[in-house]
Design a protein around this motif. Structure first.
Motif, PDB file in Angstrom:
ATOM      1  N   ASN A  56       1.000  -0.977  -0.050  1.00  0.00           N
ATOM      2  CA  ASN A  56      -0.352   0.073   0.578  1.00  0.00           C
ATOM      3  C   ASN A  56       1.042   1.069  -0.122  1.00  0.00           C
TER       4      ASN A  56
ATOM      5  N   ILE B 123      -2.776   3.604   3.790  1.00  0.00           N
ATOM      6  CA  ILE B 123      -3.071   2.519   3.852  1.00  0.00           C
ATOM      7  C   ILE B 123      -4.575   3.213   2.445  1.00  0.00           C
TER       8      ILE B 123
ATOM      9  N   GLY C 207      -3.263   3.140  -0.970  1.00  0.00           N
ATOM     10  CA  GLY C 207      -3.238   2.801  -1.347  1.00  0.00           C
ATOM     11  C   GLY C 207      -4.619   1.397  -1.759  1.00  0.00           C
ATOM     12  N   LYS C 208      -5.595   1.571  -0.643  1.00  0.00           N
ATOM     13  CA  LYS C 208      -7.040   1.088  -1.179  1.00  0.00           C
ATOM     14  C   LYS C 208      -8.018   1.851  -2.409  1.00  0.00           C
TER      15      LYS C 208
ATOM     16  N   GLU D 114      -7.572  -7.142  -0.554  1.00  0.00           N
ATOM     17  CA  GLU D 114      -7.026  -5.504   0.006  1.00  0.00           C
ATOM     18  C   GLU D 114      -8.204  -5.917   1.848  1.00  0.00           C
TER      19      GLU D 114
END
Lengths: 68, 515
Positions: free
Chosen positions: B65, B232, B235-236, B338
């Motif tokens: 991420n 995070i 990245g998600k 994820e």
């Protein structure tokens, strides 16, 4: 109380609320910034001093407005 | 050298050293079981291996991420000009017995949002009649809409929004918790993004705690949040796997209706509803621009309550959706991974319990977690540990975070281990959990000793293990046995982290910030 007097009182109350929100926003933003991020020591003290000045003036304003 | 290249190189080294350590651990565990002479030792070896693998998998997920966040994330910069048409937005502020002064500031901040076509609606879910009357009076005074959630009530915050959804006409809703003050630019920055991309179901913005100056728990919790929101979430978002985080978000009404409103069966309705939207084909986005400030948990009790709810709800949802996440074609492989990583993160309580107990068990009862030459262990473990630390701290440096705060965060995490463990057990056995809202009036100086029983037992056992281990090592003359000092080190490290945060809160009691 006259309509004008009531409007004046309401305006004062509104200014107090806004001044308190200003203080809050200032504390929030600078609190987060100063606590989380790294700064050079002299810059850090400059910013703290500047914010402290703003907060002191605003607190004085709120005190005076509450006396009206 | 550019920072992204540096991170990439450190990341590659991290992967390489991790691989070496994984191979070492598999071989040593296999050999250990072969020479083990009791079932208890076998169980200990297997549990420790599984716990370490869990940490490794989560670390690799975190690194991926970071890599996506640094190399691929680009914040959308569309915003309205004054002459453009502004679609209607309802700003929903659900309340439940909150103090008026907190709500007042949220309303005033919302009233100053720079946008032409919006209205503010207070969704009153208060339990007491007098609290409802006060909120209603406040709404009349501030000239904002008041919506009393009808009886019989259901689903807490999710239920309140769903009731309002029946009447809603605006194409978009913004949701703010009652203690989150939105910034002026919130709608001008987010609405155009939903307007220009009709496949977007919602946009989530970060959550920052404003009370971290004066509240010790809030400060450490914010650091945890920052790692989540800085890396995070970016990245998600790239993988279209962003979830809702309850407040500071803009939702397309049509998307919310397409999944039947917020999921009332989950205590983390935001996570659950986001998954349903993604299943329905909606795209999701994270917009890394701080558009609101709120109050973080005021003390450890409140933090434990919040973390229990997040752990129980998120893990419970992922476990119930596990077959779909693995086999359904409605999720991409990346999205499934994820969500499984996000949900399974809350197994961290059980995992850390194992990691905390194993050195104690070895020093007190001579039951090893695995058997290998300590020198080989140091050769395999040290590079992996160093590179994971360098990678982690480098990510903090990039965004100018104070690295020392990590100690507070890590200490708070370890102190919360029993809470996460209870949440995980309740989620695995599907025990019922009720939505418990955060107490905005809680005392910041309180140390909840009644909720620290397990932690205190761990502290006492760690001290006992260090004492006994030291006696074995020094008095019994087992100087050559490096396994003892290695386990003493881990016990000491865990002990330090378990007590550090309690002392930190204790020391800060009654202190006010200078700015």
């Amino acid at each position: 109380m006259s309509t004008k007097g009531a409007a004046k009182n309401r305006a004062i109350k509104e200014v107090i609320v806004l001044e308190e929100l200003f203080l809050d926003t200032l504390s929030f933003k600078f609190g987060a910034t100063m606590n989380l991020y790294t700064f050079e020591a002299n810059k850090r003290s400059e910013i703290i001093s500047f914010v402290d000045q703003l907060k002191t003036i605003t607190k004085e304003n709120i005190k005076l407005l509450n006396q009206l | 050298m550019r920072r992204s290249k540096l991170i990439f190189l450190i990341g590659l080294s991290f992967i390489a050293t991790t691989t070496i350590y994984v191979i070492f651990r598999i071989i040593t565990s296999f050999e250990s079981i072969q020479i083990s002479q009791s079932y208890i030792t076998d169980v200990s070896i297997i549990l420790f291996l599984l716990a370490e693998f869990f940490i490794l998998i989560q670390s690799v997920g975190y690194f991926l991420n970071i890599l996506r966040s640094i190399t691929l994330y680009k914040r959308s910069e569309i915003s309205y000009h004054d002459d453009e048409k502004h679609p209607a937005v309802d700003i929903l502020i659900p309340v439940h017995d909150e103090p008026e002064e907190v709500l007042l500031k949220t309303i005033v901040a919302a009233q100053h949002i720079d946008y032409e076509n919006y209205r503010i609606v207070i969704l009153d879910n208060s339990s007491k009649e007098d609290a409802m009357q006060r909120v209603k009076a406040l709404c009349e005074d501030r000239n904002v809409d008041y919506f009393a959630v009808p009886f019989p009530r259901h689903g807490a915050k999710a239920g309140a929004i769903n009731e309002y959804l029946k009447l809603l006409r605006a194409p978009y809703i913004a949701v703010f918790d009652s203690d989150y003050r939105p910034s002026r630019d919130f709608l001008k920055l987010t609405v155009p993004q939903l307007e220009t991309d009709s496949s977007l179901g919602f946009i989530q913005t970060p959550q920052f705690y404003g009370n971290l100056n004066e509240i010790a728990v809030s400060r450490a919790a914010q650091m945890q949040q920052s790692i989540f929101y800085e890396y995070i979430c970016e990245g998600k978002s790239i993988q279209n796997a962003m979830i809702m985080c309850g407040t500071n978000l803009l939702i397309r009404t049509k998307a919310l209706r397409s999944v039947g409103g917020f999921d009332e069966s989950s205590v983390t309705e935001d996570f659950s509803t986001a998954l349903s939207m993604i299943q329905k084909g909606w795209r999701t986005r994270y917009y890394n621009h701080t558009t609101a400030f709120g109050d973080g948990p005021r003390n450890l009790r409140e933090f434990f309550r919040q973390q229990y709810r997040w752990g129980r709800g998120t893990l419970g949802k992922v476990l119930s959706l596990l077959p779909q996440l693995i086999f359904s074609k409605r999720f991409t492989r990346a999205q499934s991974l994820e969500f499984i990583l996000s949900g399974s993160y809350y197994l961290i309580g059980l995992v850390w319990m194992i990691l905390l107990i194993m050195p104690i068990v070895y020093l007190l009862f001579d039951i090893p977690s695995y058997m290998s030459d300590p020198v080989f262990y140091l050769w395999a473990y040290t590079p992996y540990f160093l590179f994971s630390m360098v990678l982690f701290f480098q990510t903090l440096f990039i965004r100018h975070y104070v690295p020392l705060d990590w100690i507070k965060t890590q200490s708070l995490t370890l102190l919360t281990v029993p809470v996460y463990a209870r949440a995980a057990i309740d989620a695995i056995f599907n025990r019922k959990a009720t939505f418990q809202k955060t107490n905005k009036d809680a005392s910041p100086d309180e140390i909840p000793w009644d909720e620290l029983g397990v932690q205190i037992v761990l502290i006492v056992l760690s001290v006992a293990a260090i004492v006994k281990g030291s006696i074995r090592w020094i008095v019994a003359g087992r100087w050559i046995d490096l396994a003892i000092p290695i386990n003493i080190f881990w016990c000491g490290f865990h002990l330090f982290l378990l007590v550090y945060f309690i002392f930190y809160v204790y020391k800060r009691r009654g202190k006010k910030s200078s700015y």
